[in-house]
Scaffold this motif. Structure first.
Motif, short mmCIF file in Angstrom:
data_model
loop_
_atom_site.label_atom_id
_atom_site.label_comp_id
_atom_site.label_asym_id
_atom_site.label_seq_id
_atom_site.Cartn_x
_atom_site.Cartn_y
_atom_site.Cartn_z
N SER A 14 0.88 -1.21 -0.12
CA SER A 14 -0.01 0.07 -0.06
C SER A 14 0.88 1.11 -0.09
O SER A 14 0.68 2.14 -0.89
CB SER A 14 -0.96 -0.14 1.38
OG SER A 14 -1.77 -1.10 1.08
N PHE A 15 1.93 1.53 0.80
CA PHE A 15 2.85 2.45 0.80
C PHE A 15 3.41 2.80 -0.53
O PHE A 15 3.39 3.91 -1.00
CB PHE A 15 3.77 2.14 1.97
CG PHE A 15 4.56 3.56 2.27
CD1 PHE A 15 4.13 4.53 3.23
CD2 PHE A 15 5.66 3.85 1.59
CE1 PHE A 15 5.10 5.66 3.47
CE2 PHE A 15 6.44 5.02 1.81
CZ PHE A 15 6.14 5.80 2.61
N MET A 16 4.07 1.70 -1.13
CA MET A 16 4.52 1.77 -2.27
C MET A 16 3.72 2.22 -3.40
O MET A 16 4.23 2.94 -4.58
CB MET A 16 5.62 0.28 -2.57
CG MET A 16 6.57 -0.04 -1.73
SD MET A 16 7.78 1.24 -1.45
CE MET A 16 9.05 0.55 -2.90
N ALA A 17 2.43 1.81 -3.30
CA ALA A 17 1.52 2.17 -4.39
C ALA A 17 1.30 3.55 -4.33
O ALA A 17 1.37 4.24 -5.34
CB ALA A 17 0.39 1.39 -4.51
N ILE A 18 1.22 4.08 -3.09
CA ILE A 18 0.82 5.61 -2.94
C ILE A 18 2.19 6.56 -3.27
O ILE A 18 2.08 7.35 -4.10
CB ILE A 18 0.58 5.81 -1.52
CG1 ILE A 18 -0.92 5.30 -1.32
CG2 ILE A 18 0.75 7.46 -1.00
CD1 ILE A 18 -1.35 5.37 0.24
N ALA A 19 3.41 5.81 -2.91
CA ALA A 19 4.49 6.47 -3.21
C ALA A 19 4.68 6.62 -4.82
O ALA A 19 5.28 7.54 -5.47
CB ALA A 19 5.76 5.83 -2.88
N ARG A 20 4.37 5.37 -5.48
CA ARG A 20 4.40 5.60 -7.12
C ARG A 20 3.51 6.34 -7.48
O ARG A 20 3.83 7.30 -8.55
CB ARG A 20 4.02 4.14 -7.85
CG ARG A 20 5.10 3.23 -7.62
CD ARG A 20 4.75 1.86 -8.48
NE ARG A 20 5.71 0.85 -8.01
CZ ARG A 20 5.58 0.01 -7.06
NH1 ARG A 20 4.56 0.19 -6.29
NH2 ARG A 20 6.52 -0.93 -6.62
N GLY A 21 2.21 6.36 -7.24
CA GLY A 21 1.32 7.40 -7.70
C GLY A 21 2.08 8.86 -7.42
O GLY A 21 1.52 9.82 -8.37
N ASN A 22 2.24 9.28 -6.13
CA ASN A 22 3.03 10.68 -5.81
C ASN A 22 4.22 10.79 -6.78
O ASN A 22 4.41 12.02 -7.35
CB ASN A 22 3.03 10.58 -4.68
CG ASN A 22 1.98 10.96 -3.54
OD1 ASN A 22 1.06 11.68 -4.16
ND2 ASN A 22 1.83 10.47 -2.35
N ALA A 23 4.75 9.84 -6.95
CA ALA A 23 6.20 9.98 -7.78
C ALA A 23 5.86 10.39 -9.31
O ALA A 23 6.45 11.11 -10.04
CB ALA A 23 7.24 8.90 -7.80
N ARG A 24 4.81 9.79 -9.93
CA ARG A 24 4.25 9.84 -11.20
C ARG A 24 3.91 11.44 -11.13
O ARG A 24 3.79 12.31 -12.27
CB ARG A 24 3.25 8.92 -11.55
CG ARG A 24 4.05 7.79 -12.11
CD ARG A 24 2.92 6.96 -12.68
NE ARG A 24 3.34 5.65 -12.30
CZ ARG A 24 2.51 4.69 -11.63
NH1 ARG A 24 1.49 5.15 -10.99
NH2 ARG A 24 3.09 3.60 -11.40
N SER A 25 2.82 11.95 -10.27
CA SER A 25 2.30 13.16 -10.21
C SER A 25 3.21 14.22 -10.20
O SER A 25 3.26 15.14 -10.59
CB SER A 25 1.17 13.38 -9.27
OG SER A 25 1.56 13.20 -7.80
N GLU A 26 4.20 14.11 -9.29
CA GLU A 26 5.45 14.89 -9.26
C GLU A 26 6.09 15.29 -10.71
O GLU A 26 6.45 16.30 -10.91
CB GLU A 26 6.38 14.67 -8.23
CG GLU A 26 5.85 14.21 -6.80
CD GLU A 26 5.62 15.74 -6.14
OE1 GLU A 26 6.59 16.57 -6.04
OE2 GLU A 26 4.69 15.97 -5.42
N ALA A 27 6.30 14.10 -11.16
CA ALA A 27 6.87 14.30 -12.67
C ALA A 27 6.37 14.77 -13.57
O ALA A 27 6.82 15.33 -14.72
CB ALA A 27 7.67 12.84 -12.92
N SER A 28 5.06 14.66 -13.52
CA SER A 28 4.00 15.17 -14.67
C SER A 28 4.10 16.60 -14.68
O SER A 28 4.46 17.63 -13.74
CB SER A 28 2.52 14.88 -14.52
OG SER A 28 2.38 13.52 -14.30
#
Length: 186
Positions: A172-186
């Protein structure tokens, strides 16, 4: 952490600090579930979420003589006392590799455990420190110095042991981290 805490408010979270070597040790001994590190590890033993890259900078006390010089070279900084992180720090390893590659020696040094200790010694006028721009923070006692001849970067990542990636909390933590990493890169 904030999005994770919003999604899972009943899960207790403990944050401990340490250098890269300490994070690896804590993960390997199951003392930690997740780590944030200043390098992306090689090998297949870790699940990795890449966060960001940030240049390595020098910093000194606001009243330190190097402040008035404008952009500085790595050699100029090393002609002053340097406050180094402890062995095991990726920041220190990156800096020492660059110094060795360029055959630059440090005039004198102090070793301190942890970024906060380095910042306190530097703020008291103890010399210059090195940190990634992202880790520099906001402290009016300190001034960042751009290194005009160096393009070293720190790559931040969140990691967990691959063998533990299916644990519900870690997944769960890694999924949230991936989602936030993608939104930061956009």
């Amino acid at each position: 952490l904030t999005p994770f805490r919003r999604a899972y408010p009943r899960i207790s979270v403990t944050v401990r600090s340490g250098n890269t070597a300490t994070v690896f040790e804590r993960l390997a001994s199951y003392e930690a579930d997740i780590g944030v590190i200043g390098e992306v590890p090689d090998g297949r033993e870790f699940e990795v979420v890449r966060l960001d890259s940030s240049p390595l900078i020098a910093f000194v006390a606001a009243s330190y003589p190097l402040v008035r010089k404008g952009p500085v070279t790595l050699k100029q900084v090393c002609e002053h006392p340097v406050v180094l992180r402890e062995t095991g720090s990726h920041t220190r390893a990156l800096l020492e590799a660059e110094l060795a590659r360029r055959k630059i020696t440090i005039k004198s040094s102090i070793e301190a455990e942890g970024r906060e200790a380095v910042q306190e010694i530097v703020a008291a006028g103890g010399g210059a420190g090195f940190v990634s721009r992202a880790e520099f923070g906001n402290d009016d006692r300190l001034v960042a110095l751009e290194l005009e001849d160096t393009d070293l970067t720190m790559n931040e990542a969140i990691i967990c042991l691959r063998e533990r990636r299916h644990s519900k909390v870690i997944r769960s933590f890694m999924a949230i981290a991936r989602g936030n990493a993608r939104s930061e890169a956009s």
